[in-house]
Write an enzyme that holds these catalytic residues in place. Structure first.
Site, PDB file in Angstrom:
ATOM      1  N   THR A  68      -9.361   2.810  -9.211  1.00 36.52           N
ATOM      2  CA  THR A  68      -9.116   1.782  -8.595  1.00 36.52           C
ATOM      3  C   THR A  68      -7.634   1.264  -8.397  1.00 36.52           C
ATOM      4  OG1 THR A  68      -9.891  -0.731  -8.428  1.00 36.52           O
ATOM      5  CG2 THR A  68      -9.366   0.025 -10.400  1.00 36.52           C
ATOM      6  N   CYS A 106       2.081   0.084   0.204  1.00 38.86           N
ATOM      7  CA  CYS A 106       1.921   1.401  -0.736  1.00 38.86           C
ATOM      8  C   CYS A 106       0.762   2.199   0.070  1.00 38.86           C
ATOM      9  CB  CYS A 106       1.734   1.232  -2.049  1.00 38.86           C
ATOM     10  SG  CYS A 106       3.038   0.897  -2.938  1.00 38.86           S
ATOM     11  N   HIS A 152      -0.794   6.975  -5.754  1.00 38.73           N
ATOM     12  CA  HIS A 152      -0.468   5.626  -5.355  1.00 38.73           C
ATOM     13  C   HIS A 152       1.138   5.600  -4.911  1.00 38.73           C
ATOM     14  CE1 HIS A 152      -0.715   0.745  -5.888  1.00 38.73           C
ATOM     15  NE2 HIS A 152       0.447   1.017  -5.284  1.00 38.73           N
TER      16      HIS A 152
END
Length: 183
Positions: A33, A39, A56
């Site tokens: 998650t 981003c 990420h």
């Protein structure tokens, strides 16, 4: 990465992938998650090997001639790292499929970093021959993404924009008796 096992028996472990990180699933029940603004998170999976992972990244790549070395803040670094880590776990690049999320332009009037990040992710995956199966990019809202790295399933929810309360200036009487005046 923060590991938060759910308390219920048999529930998957929730793993938070923070900015600048890559996580490839272990094969155990896990949900990766993250929360995104400008981003990008790329979720890759190999449906045959049943291996997947998420990255990420904050920025696409360093500006040419800037002297900056690509590191964990840049997509160019984290995309390669994600592919390579998946291959060490049995993933085959030619079978990989992608989902990309984020790339929001969070502040009107500022550089559209989100658009640049989204374009980079799309172009990188196209150049690598990895098809994008699902994407939710752009706009001006934040997103929360959950990804099952074994099954390649994702859930993306937009985070509702809630206006911050407007602070009202408080007027204070001026003081006298010195060289300092308070406003």
């Amino acid at each position: 990465m923060r590991h938060d096992p759910d308390l219920a028996l048999g529930s998957p472990t929730r793993i938070t992938v923070m900015q600048g990180q890559v996580y490839v699933g272990t094969g155990a029940p896990e949900i990766l998650t993250t929360v995104l603004g400008s981003c990008i998170a790329c979720c890759l999976y190999d449906p045959i090997a049943r291996v997947g992972g998420m990255n990420h990244f904050l920025l696409a790549e360093p500006t040419p001639g800037s002297g900056t070395v690509a590191d964990q803040n840049y997509g160019i670094f984290l995309m390669e790292l994600l592919i390579n880590q998946m291959m060490t776990r049995g993933g085959v690049k030619s079978r990989m499929k992608a989902h990309i999320y984020g790339g929001g332009n969070m502040h009107a009037g500022m550089t559209r970093i989100g658009d640049a990040n989204a374009r980079f992710a799309q172009n990188f995956l196209a150049d690598e021959g990895i098809p994008v199966m699902r994407q939710d990019i752009g706009g001006d809202t934040a997103r929360r993404v959950d990804f099952d790295p074994v099954l390649g399933r994702t859930r993306c929810r937009h985070v509702e924009k809630v206006a911050a309360p407007v602070s009202k200036p408080v007027s204070q009487p001026a003081t006298s008796g010195g060289e300092l005046e308070l406003f």
